[in-house]
Design a protein around this motif. Structure first.
Motif, PDB file in Angstrom:
ATOM      1  N   ALA A 162       0.830  -1.207   0.000  1.00  0.00           N
ATOM      2  CA  ALA A 162       0.000   0.000   0.000  1.00  0.00           C
ATOM      3  C   ALA A 162       0.862   1.253   0.000  1.00  0.00           C
ATOM      4  CB  ALA A 162      -0.926  -0.009   1.211  1.00  0.00           C
ATOM      5  N   ASP A 163       1.961   1.228   0.751  1.00  0.00           N
ATOM      6  CA  ASP A 163       2.885   2.365   0.741  1.00  0.00           C
ATOM      7  C   ASP A 163       3.586   2.484  -0.606  1.00  0.00           C
ATOM      8  OD1 ASP A 163       2.227   2.945   3.347  1.00  0.00           O
ATOM      9  OD2 ASP A 163       3.996   1.984   4.207  1.00  0.00           O
ATOM     10  N   PHE A 164       4.063   1.354  -1.122  1.00  0.00           N
ATOM     11  CA  PHE A 164       4.819   1.349  -2.375  1.00  0.00           C
ATOM     12  C   PHE A 164       3.994   1.925  -3.522  1.00  0.00           C
ATOM     13  CE2 PHE A 164       6.336  -0.774  -6.275  1.00  0.00           C
ATOM     14  CZ  PHE A 164       7.683  -0.464  -6.228  1.00  0.00           C
ATOM     15  N   ARG A 165       2.702   1.627  -3.539  1.00  0.00           N
ATOM     16  CA  ARG A 165       1.843   2.048  -4.643  1.00  0.00           C
ATOM     17  C   ARG A 165       1.180   3.405  -4.408  1.00  0.00           C
ATOM     18  NH1 ARG A 165      -2.160  -2.333  -6.908  1.00  0.00           N
ATOM     19  NH2 ARG A 165      -2.081  -0.859  -8.658  1.00  0.00           N
ATOM     20  N   ASN A 166       1.352   3.964  -3.228  1.00  0.00           N
ATOM     21  CA  ASN A 166       0.694   5.232  -2.923  1.00  0.00           C
ATOM     22  C   ASN A 166       1.679   6.239  -2.330  1.00  0.00           C
ATOM     23  OD1 ASN A 166      -2.361   4.680  -3.398  1.00  0.00           O
ATOM     24  ND2 ASN A 166      -1.642   2.909  -2.230  1.00  0.00           N
ATOM     25  N   PRO A 167       2.649   6.668  -3.122  1.00  0.00           N
ATOM     26  CA  PRO A 167       3.634   7.637  -2.620  1.00  0.00           C
ATOM     27  C   PRO A 167       3.025   9.026  -2.479  1.00  0.00           C
ATOM     28  CG  PRO A 167       3.980   7.248  -4.951  1.00  0.00           C
ATOM     29  CD  PRO A 167       2.908   6.291  -4.524  1.00  0.00           C
ATOM     30  N   LYS A 168       3.758   9.891  -1.800  1.00  0.00           N
ATOM     31  CA  LYS A 168       3.296  11.261  -1.573  1.00  0.00           C
ATOM     32  C   LYS A 168       3.887  12.192  -2.627  1.00  0.00           C
ATOM     33  CE  LYS A 168       3.196  10.342   3.393  1.00  0.00           C
ATOM     34  NZ  LYS A 168       3.785  10.697   4.712  1.00  0.00           N
ATOM     35  N   PRO A 169       3.076  13.078  -3.192  1.00  0.00           N
ATOM     36  CA  PRO A 169       3.592  14.009  -4.209  1.00  0.00           C
ATOM     37  C   PRO A 169       4.521  15.047  -3.588  1.00  0.00           C
ATOM     38  CG  PRO A 169       1.301  14.494  -3.699  1.00  0.00           C
ATOM     39  CD  PRO A 169       1.626  13.224  -2.987  1.00  0.00           C
ATOM     40  N   MET A 170       5.538  15.459  -4.355  1.00  0.00           N
ATOM     41  CA  MET A 170       6.477  16.499  -3.953  1.00  0.00           C
ATOM     42  C   MET A 170       6.260  17.733  -4.829  1.00  0.00           C
ATOM     43  SD  MET A 170       9.846  14.021  -3.751  1.00  0.00           S
ATOM     44  CE  MET A 170      10.948  15.324  -3.176  1.00  0.00           C
ATOM     45  N   GLN A 171       6.775  18.877  -4.380  1.00  0.00           N
ATOM     46  CA  GLN A 171       6.623  20.105  -5.154  1.00  0.00           C
ATOM     47  C   GLN A 171       7.322  20.021  -6.507  1.00  0.00           C
ATOM     48  OE1 GLN A 171       7.984  23.357  -2.711  1.00  0.00           O
ATOM     49  NE2 GLN A 171       6.046  23.487  -1.576  1.00  0.00           N
ATOM     50  N   SER A 172       8.346  19.211  -6.600  1.00  0.00           N
ATOM     51  CA  SER A 172       9.108  19.066  -7.846  1.00  0.00           C
ATOM     52  C   SER A 172       8.352  18.294  -8.919  1.00  0.00           C
ATOM     53  CB  SER A 172      10.431  18.360  -7.562  1.00  0.00           C
ATOM     54  OG  SER A 172      10.201  17.037  -7.078  1.00  0.00           O
ATOM     55  N   GLY A 173       7.228  17.680  -8.546  1.00  0.00           N
ATOM     56  CA  GLY A 173       6.529  16.812  -9.482  1.00  0.00           C
ATOM     57  C   GLY A 173       6.893  15.356  -9.285  1.00  0.00           C
ATOM     58  N   HIS A 174       7.928  15.094  -8.474  1.00  0.00           N
ATOM     59  CA  HIS A 174       8.300  13.728  -8.119  1.00  0.00           C
ATOM     60  C   HIS A 174       7.378  13.236  -7.001  1.00  0.00           C
ATOM     61  CE1 HIS A 174      12.697  13.963  -9.726  1.00  0.00           C
ATOM     62  NE2 HIS A 174      11.866  14.620 -10.492  1.00  0.00           N
ATOM     63  N   THR A 175       7.496  11.950  -6.667  1.00  0.00           N
ATOM     64  CA  THR A 175       6.796  11.401  -5.517  1.00  0.00           C
ATOM     65  C   THR A 175       7.823  10.797  -4.572  1.00  0.00           C
ATOM     66  OG1 THR A 175       6.464   9.235  -6.565  1.00  0.00           O
ATOM     67  CG2 THR A 175       4.718  10.894  -6.850  1.00  0.00           C
ATOM     68  N   LEU A 176       7.444  10.638  -3.303  1.00  0.00           N
ATOM     69  CA  LEU A 176       8.381  10.134  -2.299  1.00  0.00           C
ATOM     70  C   LEU A 176       7.632   9.307  -1.270  1.00  0.00           C
ATOM     71  CD1 LEU A 176      11.338  10.251  -1.193  1.00  0.00           C
ATOM     72  CD2 LEU A 176      10.595  12.214   0.178  1.00  0.00           C
ATOM     73  N   ILE A 177       8.188   8.156  -0.921  1.00  0.00           N
ATOM     74  CA  ILE A 177       7.641   7.335   0.147  1.00  0.00           C
ATOM     75  C   ILE A 177       8.764   6.502   0.763  1.00  0.00           C
ATOM     76  CG2 ILE A 177       6.943   5.469  -1.431  1.00  0.00           C
ATOM     77  CD1 ILE A 177       4.991   6.543   1.699  1.00  0.00           C
ATOM     78  N   HIS A 178       8.983   6.648   2.048  1.00  0.00           N
ATOM     79  CA  HIS A 178       9.992   5.883   2.794  1.00  0.00           C
ATOM     80  C   HIS A 178      11.348   5.837   2.087  1.00  0.00           C
ATOM     81  CE1 HIS A 178       7.063   4.847   5.734  1.00  0.00           C
ATOM     82  NE2 HIS A 178       6.339   4.072   4.937  1.00  0.00           N
ATOM     83  N   GLY A 179      11.772   6.952   1.533  1.00  0.00           N
ATOM     84  CA  GLY A 179      13.081   7.043   0.897  1.00  0.00           C
ATOM     85  C   GLY A 179      13.096   6.706  -0.572  1.00  0.00           C
ATOM     86  N   LEU A 180      11.970   6.241  -1.124  1.00  0.00           N
ATOM     87  CA  LEU A 180      11.896   5.922  -2.551  1.00  0.00           C
ATOM     88  C   LEU A 180      11.303   7.114  -3.303  1.00  0.00           C
ATOM     89  CD1 LEU A 180      12.101   4.076  -5.015  1.00  0.00           C
ATOM     90  CD2 LEU A 180       9.866   3.111  -4.372  1.00  0.00           C
ATOM     91  N   GLU A 181      12.119   7.726  -4.148  1.00  0.00           N
ATOM     92  CA  GLU A 181      11.697   8.869  -4.946  1.00  0.00           C
ATOM     93  C   GLU A 181      11.505   8.441  -6.396  1.00  0.00           C
ATOM     94  OE1 GLU A 181      13.258  13.402  -6.118  1.00  0.00           O
ATOM     95  OE2 GLU A 181      14.392  12.137  -4.730  1.00  0.00           O
ATOM     96  N   ARG A 182      10.414   8.882  -6.977  1.00  0.00           N
ATOM     97  CA  ARG A 182      10.125   8.579  -8.384  1.00  0.00           C
ATOM     98  C   ARG A 182       9.905   9.877  -9.148  1.00  0.00           C
ATOM     99  NH1 ARG A 182       6.480   4.831  -5.696  1.00  0.00           N
ATOM    100  NH2 ARG A 182       6.817   2.637  -6.225  1.00  0.00           N
ATOM    101  N   ALA A 183      10.393   9.893 -10.395  1.00  0.00           N
ATOM    102  CA  ALA A 183      10.176  11.028 -11.285  1.00  0.00           C
ATOM    103  C   ALA A 183       9.152  10.639 -12.351  1.00  0.00           C
ATOM    104  CB  ALA A 183      11.485  11.445 -11.942  1.00  0.00           C
ATOM    105  N   PRO A 184       8.509  11.594 -13.001  1.00  0.00           N
ATOM    106  CA  PRO A 184       7.616  11.264 -14.122  1.00  0.00           C
ATOM    107  C   PRO A 184       8.395  10.567 -15.238  1.00  0.00           C
ATOM    108  CG  PRO A 184       7.277  13.535 -13.390  1.00  0.00           C
ATOM    109  CD  PRO A 184       8.524  13.046 -12.703  1.00  0.00           C
ATOM    110  N   ALA A 185       7.711   9.721 -15.979  1.00  0.00           N
ATOM    111  CA  ALA A 185       8.347   9.001 -17.081  1.00  0.00           C
ATOM    112  C   ALA A 185       8.839   9.979 -18.140  1.00  0.00           C
ATOM    113  CB  ALA A 185       7.373   7.999 -17.693  1.00  0.00           C
ATOM    114  N   ALA A 186      10.136   9.976 -18.396  1.00  0.00           N
ATOM    115  CA  ALA A 186      10.702  10.933 -19.353  1.00  0.00           C
ATOM    116  C   ALA A 186      11.837  10.349 -20.184  1.00  0.00           C
ATOM    117  CB  ALA A 186      11.199  12.168 -18.609  1.00  0.00           C
ATOM    118  N   ILE A 187      12.171   9.061 -19.958  1.00  0.00           N
ATOM    119  CA  ILE A 187      13.277   8.436 -20.694  1.00  0.00           C
ATOM    120  C   ILE A 187      12.704   7.682 -21.892  1.00  0.00           C
ATOM    121  CG2 ILE A 187      15.236   6.867 -20.552  1.00  0.00           C
ATOM    122  CD1 ILE A 187      15.120   7.201 -17.485  1.00  0.00           C
ATOM    123  N   PRO A 188      12.912   8.159 -23.126  1.00  0.00           N
ATOM    124  CA  PRO A 188      12.350   7.467 -24.295  1.00  0.00           C
ATOM    125  C   PRO A 188      13.041   6.126 -24.533  1.00  0.00           C
ATOM    126  CG  PRO A 188      13.790   9.248 -24.996  1.00  0.00           C
ATOM    127  CD  PRO A 188      13.688   9.355 -23.498  1.00  0.00           C
TER     128      PRO A 188
END
Length: 342
Positions: free
Chosen positions: A296-322
């Motif tokens: 539940a945590d892994f699939r529901n991260p918290k949004p950041m001001q940068s547009g990334h998400t963060l949960i328990h140290g795992l940061e994700r960026a929007p898909a941008a690598i073609p």
């Protein structure tokens, strides 16, 4: 032995009926070469050969840099970790957790040990690739869904190759090397603890199969093999979580190993789907925090001001690598889709 002897005797007895291969009876050009180069030859190869081709096709664009990572503004910065790249673009940054954090995580490992009796059958049957645990969710059948099984096997093989790179460079000790009373219920594999290989493989498969279900359910309603996509996708994620957590129950992994493995598996699954259909992949970074792993945590991260998400140290960026489609993966993907009829 008798079969081989019989074949030799039979061949000697009937060979004359074919005539000579070079007697001119066959028209010139009757047996041309196979197309070159062409993935249309794929059906002619054995399954293990195709699996090898998928792995090498994926690995050729994969690279890594231990101890350095690219800065957003250019240049590099030193850190104790590893940066994984695909097509020279970073897709995952793993920071090596401190020894003290691993020590704190022993509490989770010891607490999970109480579930060993209940999960014994699962744990021992998931030592290898736990394909059946995913196949039952989608009702996959041998023969009918041969290419889907091939897609799963390719995903597992790619994940098992890639995961060993950070395991080797980060060189994190297993729980039984830090706590004498861990006493794993099965033999501890002779490679690093972080990231978890089972988590990597399980989440890579879950992501690929979730992508498959979404693609199939984009068909017109009458042609969909499954009435609803999201319940199945939830089950795929939950199964991946259970497979991964079972390794903590067994005394082989810390929860932060699972976080790192799930992040790597999610990234690899995304890359494989993009090679099948074309698309974009996202960057992820994991700097471990002292937490248990919950889907539940892994699939529901918290949004950041940068547009990334963060949960328990795992940061994700929007898909941008073609990521460009690969003829080999595209062939396998189309064959897999063709196996699913309503």
């Amino acid at each position: 032995m008798q079969s081989a002897e019989g074949l030799v005797i039979a061949a000697q007895a009937i060979r004359h009926a074919a005539g000579k291969d070079d007697d001119g009876a066959q028209a010139v050009g009757a047996y041309p070469h196979l197309p070159f180069p062409s993935h249309s030859n794929m059906p002619l190869w054995a399954g293990w050969v195709r699996n090898s081709l998928y792995v090498t096709d994926f690995i050729r664009d994969f690279d890594w840099t231990p101890g350095k990572r690219k800065k957003s503004g250019g240049g590099t910065v030193a850190f104790e970790g590893i940066e994984l790249t695909y097509g020279r673009k970073p897709f995952l940054t793993l920071h090596r957790p401190s020894a003290d954090l691993f020590r704190k995580q022993l509490v989770y490992v010891r607490n999970y040990a109480d579930q060993r009796a209940d999960r014994f059958s699962e744990i021992v049957t998931q030592v290898g690739y736990p394909t059946d645990y995913f196949a039952t969710i989608l009702g996959l059948q041998n023969g009918v869904h041969a290419h889907c099984f091939e897609l799963i096997a390719a995903t597992q093989a790619i994940a098992s190759q890639v995961e060993m790179i950070p395991k080797h460079h980060l060189a994190c000790l297993r729980p039984d090397r830090r706590g004498a009373n861990v006493m794993p219920m099965i033999p501890t594999p002779a490679h690093g603890s972080f990231p978890s290989g089972h988590a990597t493989e399980a989440f890579a498969v879950a992501i690929v199969l979730a992508g498959l279900v979404r693609t199939l359910n984009a068909r017109p309603p009458a042609k969909r093999p499954y009435p609803l996509a999201e319940p199945l996708i939830n089950l795929l994620y939950k199964q991946a979580e259970r497979i991964a957590v079972n390794r903590t129950v067994a005394g082989l992994h810390y929860p932060i190993d699972t976080w790192a493995g799930a992040a790597l598996g999610e990234a690899l699954g995304e890359l494989i789907l993009a090679k099948c259909q074309g698309g974009k992949a996202a960057w992820r970074g994991y700097q471990a925090e002292d937490s248990d792993f919950l889907i539940a945590d892994f699939r529901n991260p918290k949004p950041m001001q940068s547009g990334h998400t963060l949960i328990h140290g795992l940061e994700r960026a929007p898909a941008a690598i073609p990521i460009s489609k690969s003829p080999l993966f595209e062939w396998l993907w189309k064959k897999t889709l063709d196996e699913f009829k309503p």
